[in-house]
Design a protein around this motif. Sequence first.
Motif, mmCIF file in Angstrom:
data_model
loop_
_atom_site.group_PDB
_atom_site.id
_atom_site.type_symbol
_atom_site.label_atom_id
_atom_site.label_comp_id
_atom_site.label_asym_id
_atom_site.label_seq_id
_atom_site.Cartn_x
_atom_site.Cartn_y
_atom_site.Cartn_z
ATOM 1 N N VAL A 13 0.687 -1.703 -0.162
ATOM 2 C CA VAL A 13 0.129 -0.420 0.292
ATOM 3 C C VAL A 13 1.200 1.534 0.339
ATOM 4 C CG1 VAL A 13 -2.152 1.373 1.165
ATOM 5 C CG2 VAL A 13 -1.441 -1.244 1.079
ATOM 6 N N ARG A 14 1.022 2.019 -1.218
ATOM 7 C CA ARG A 14 2.122 2.710 -1.244
ATOM 8 C C ARG A 14 1.619 4.578 -0.714
ATOM 9 N NH1 ARG A 14 6.595 0.656 -3.451
ATOM 10 N NH2 ARG A 14 5.909 -0.289 -4.887
ATOM 11 N N ASP A 15 -0.399 4.951 -0.470
ATOM 12 C CA ASP A 15 -0.223 5.492 0.521
ATOM 13 C C ASP A 15 -1.785 5.537 0.432
ATOM 14 O OD1 ASP A 15 0.066 8.474 0.776
ATOM 15 O OD2 ASP A 15 -1.432 9.469 -1.132
ATOM 16 N N CYS A 16 -1.854 6.113 1.709
ATOM 17 C CA CYS A 16 -3.608 6.232 2.566
ATOM 18 C C CYS A 16 -3.464 7.900 2.884
ATOM 19 C CB CYS A 16 -3.029 5.874 3.928
ATOM 20 S SG CYS A 16 -1.927 6.550 5.092
ATOM 21 N N ASP A 17 -5.209 8.567 2.417
ATOM 22 C CA ASP A 17 -5.034 9.462 3.655
ATOM 23 C C ASP A 17 -6.877 9.611 4.438
ATOM 24 O OD1 ASP A 17 -5.377 12.367 2.758
ATOM 25 O OD2 ASP A 17 -6.091 12.676 1.277
ATOM 26 N N VAL A 18 -6.590 10.587 4.876
ATOM 27 C CA VAL A 18 -8.753 10.191 5.995
ATOM 28 C C VAL A 18 -9.026 11.370 5.723
ATOM 29 C CG1 VAL A 18 -8.974 10.477 8.193
ATOM 30 C CG2 VAL A 18 -6.908 9.724 7.632
ATOM 31 N N ILE A 19 -10.575 11.186 5.301
ATOM 32 C CA ILE A 19 -11.107 12.276 5.286
ATOM 33 C C ILE A 19 -11.572 13.206 6.530
ATOM 34 C CG2 ILE A 19 -14.035 12.904 4.479
ATOM 35 C CD1 ILE A 19 -12.396 11.765 2.370
ATOM 36 N N SER A 20 -11.745 14.251 6.702
ATOM 37 C CA SER A 20 -11.744 15.405 7.744
ATOM 38 C C SER A 20 -13.150 14.724 9.224
ATOM 39 C CB SER A 20 -11.487 16.460 6.831
ATOM 40 O OG SER A 20 -12.991 17.005 6.161
ATOM 41 N N THR A 21 -13.740 14.360 8.221
ATOM 42 C CA THR A 21 -15.175 14.215 8.655
ATOM 43 C C THR A 21 -14.886 12.813 10.003
ATOM 44 O OG1 THR A 21 -16.177 12.666 7.950
ATOM 45 C CG2 THR A 21 -17.093 14.525 7.789
ATOM 46 N N PHE A 22 -13.724 11.624 9.602
ATOM 47 C CA PHE A 22 -13.627 10.665 10.723
ATOM 48 C C PHE A 22 -12.737 11.438 12.067
ATOM 49 C CE2 PHE A 22 -10.020 7.807 12.304
ATOM 50 C CZ PHE A 22 -11.028 6.508 11.961
ATOM 51 N N GLY A 23 -12.921 11.106 13.078
ATOM 52 C CA GLY A 23 -12.783 11.728 14.162
ATOM 53 C C GLY A 23 -13.275 10.568 15.046
ATOM 54 N N ARG A 24 -11.970 11.096 16.867
ATOM 55 C CA ARG A 24 -12.584 9.768 17.747
ATOM 56 C C ARG A 24 -14.304 9.960 18.109
ATOM 57 N NH1 ARG A 24 -10.721 7.936 21.799
ATOM 58 N NH2 ARG A 24 -8.093 8.227 20.966
ATOM 59 N N ASN A 25 -15.264 10.549 18.017
ATOM 60 C CA ASN A 25 -16.845 10.453 18.300
ATOM 61 C C ASN A 25 -17.438 10.278 17.363
ATOM 62 O OD1 ASN A 25 -16.040 12.412 20.813
ATOM 63 N ND2 ASN A 25 -16.378 14.277 19.525
ATOM 64 N N SER A 26 -17.008 10.256 16.609
ATOM 65 C CA SER A 26 -17.251 9.046 14.952
ATOM 66 C C SER A 26 -16.560 8.868 13.988
ATOM 67 C CB SER A 26 -18.370 9.969 14.400
ATOM 68 O OG SER A 26 -17.162 10.678 13.010
ATOM 69 N N PRO A 27 -15.902 7.537 14.676
ATOM 70 C CA PRO A 27 -14.744 6.957 13.538
ATOM 71 C C PRO A 27 -15.582 6.352 12.344
ATOM 72 C CG PRO A 27 -14.376 5.871 15.659
ATOM 73 C CD PRO A 27 -15.442 7.210 16.073
ATOM 74 N N SER A 28 -16.894 5.925 12.617
ATOM 75 C CA SER A 28 -17.271 4.658 11.855
ATOM 76 C C SER A 28 -17.804 6.370 10.476
ATOM 77 C CB SER A 28 -18.910 4.412 12.276
ATOM 78 O OG SER A 28 -19.949 5.037 12.636
ATOM 79 N N GLY A 29 -17.898 7.372 10.965
ATOM 80 C CA GLY A 29 -18.761 7.765 9.933
ATOM 81 C C GLY A 29 -17.679 8.822 8.990
ATOM 82 N N GLY A 30 -16.727 7.939 9.328
ATOM 83 C CA GLY A 30 -15.078 8.676 8.700
ATOM 84 C C GLY A 30 -15.112 8.123 7.591
ATOM 85 N N ILE A 31 -14.246 8.266 6.680
ATOM 86 C CA ILE A 31 -13.716 7.687 5.523
ATOM 87 C C ILE A 31 -11.959 7.606 5.231
ATOM 88 C CG2 ILE A 31 -13.281 6.680 2.333
ATOM 89 C CD1 ILE A 31 -16.710 8.941 3.198
ATOM 90 N N LEU A 32 -11.812 6.629 4.862
ATOM 91 C CA LEU A 32 -10.140 6.225 4.848
ATOM 92 C C LEU A 32 -9.321 5.749 3.650
ATOM 93 C CD1 LEU A 32 -9.195 3.407 7.753
ATOM 94 C CD2 LEU A 32 -8.943 6.612 7.929
ATOM 95 N N VAL A 33 -8.280 6.416 2.873
ATOM 96 C CA VAL A 33 -8.496 5.735 1.223
ATOM 97 C C VAL A 33 -7.137 5.381 1.402
ATOM 98 C CG1 VAL A 33 -8.465 6.913 -0.817
ATOM 99 C CG2 VAL A 33 -10.282 8.064 0.863
ATOM 100 N N SER A 34 -7.264 4.078 -0.044
ATOM 101 C CA SER A 34 -5.672 4.009 0.230
ATOM 102 C C SER A 34 -5.584 3.564 -1.169
ATOM 103 C CB SER A 34 -5.599 2.686 1.270
ATOM 104 O OG SER A 34 -5.986 0.973 1.180
ATOM 105 N N CYS A 35 -4.242 3.107 -1.183
ATOM 106 C CA CYS A 35 -3.723 2.989 -3.015
ATOM 107 C C CYS A 35 -2.809 1.827 -3.070
ATOM 108 C CB CYS A 35 -3.333 4.554 -3.547
ATOM 109 S SG CYS A 35 -2.287 5.027 -3.215
ATOM 110 N N SER A 36 -3.091 0.922 -3.383
ATOM 111 C CA SER A 36 -1.444 0.003 -4.474
ATOM 112 C C SER A 36 -0.946 -0.263 -5.468
ATOM 113 C CB SER A 36 -1.472 -1.416 -3.252
ATOM 114 O OG SER A 36 -2.861 -1.989 -4.601
ATOM 115 N N ALA A 37 0.954 -0.584 -5.269
ATOM 116 C CA ALA A 37 1.119 -0.430 -6.319
ATOM 117 C C ALA A 37 1.204 -1.328 -7.143
ATOM 118 C CB ALA A 37 2.362 0.456 -6.784
#
Length: 178
Positions: A154-178
């Motif tokens: 997995v080369r890179d990852c990112d987090v959508i700004s709505t992700f947080g301790r109060n709502s970890p299920s409401g956020g989005i994690l993005v990743s990509c592989s080569a």
Amino acid sequence: QMRKAREANEKLRMEESFVAAKNTAMELSVMETEEKNTWDTYELPYRNRLRLVAENEAKIAEGRRAHKAKKATDKLAKEEGVSSFNGTIQDFSRWKDSPALFHSFVGHAGEVLGFRLTSDYNYVVSCGADATVRLWDMHSMRCVRVYEGHGKAVRDCDVISTFGRNSPSGGILVSCSA
């Protein structure tokens, strides 16, 4: 006849005093008008300019104070370990300036290829050569979730700004592989 001459003289004196009073009143009126014009033309703009200059100088001084306070806060934040922008860590001042290591996150089987800090500073998302993405809790300093499914590193990852301790299920994690 003397009486008439005296009355005429008195009438003439009264007319002269009336004309003098009228002239004085006119002169006062003209002076007030000139004074008002002078005030409107010279004094009022001068005082307004002084007021505007003072307000501008106060605004500049306040801006300088705010900038100085922000620089002090930023410096303190950098000395506390990390500075970030949009969830991307920008600077590791504590680790650069100190021989002491703050914490090692142990979990990836291979090298770590990318990481992101969430906007609330409660989580770090890392990705690595072991084809996993890991979610780390910054308070407990432990891996709280492992995301598997990539076939390659997995080369890179990112987090959508709505992700947080109060709502970890409401956020989005993005990743990509080569």
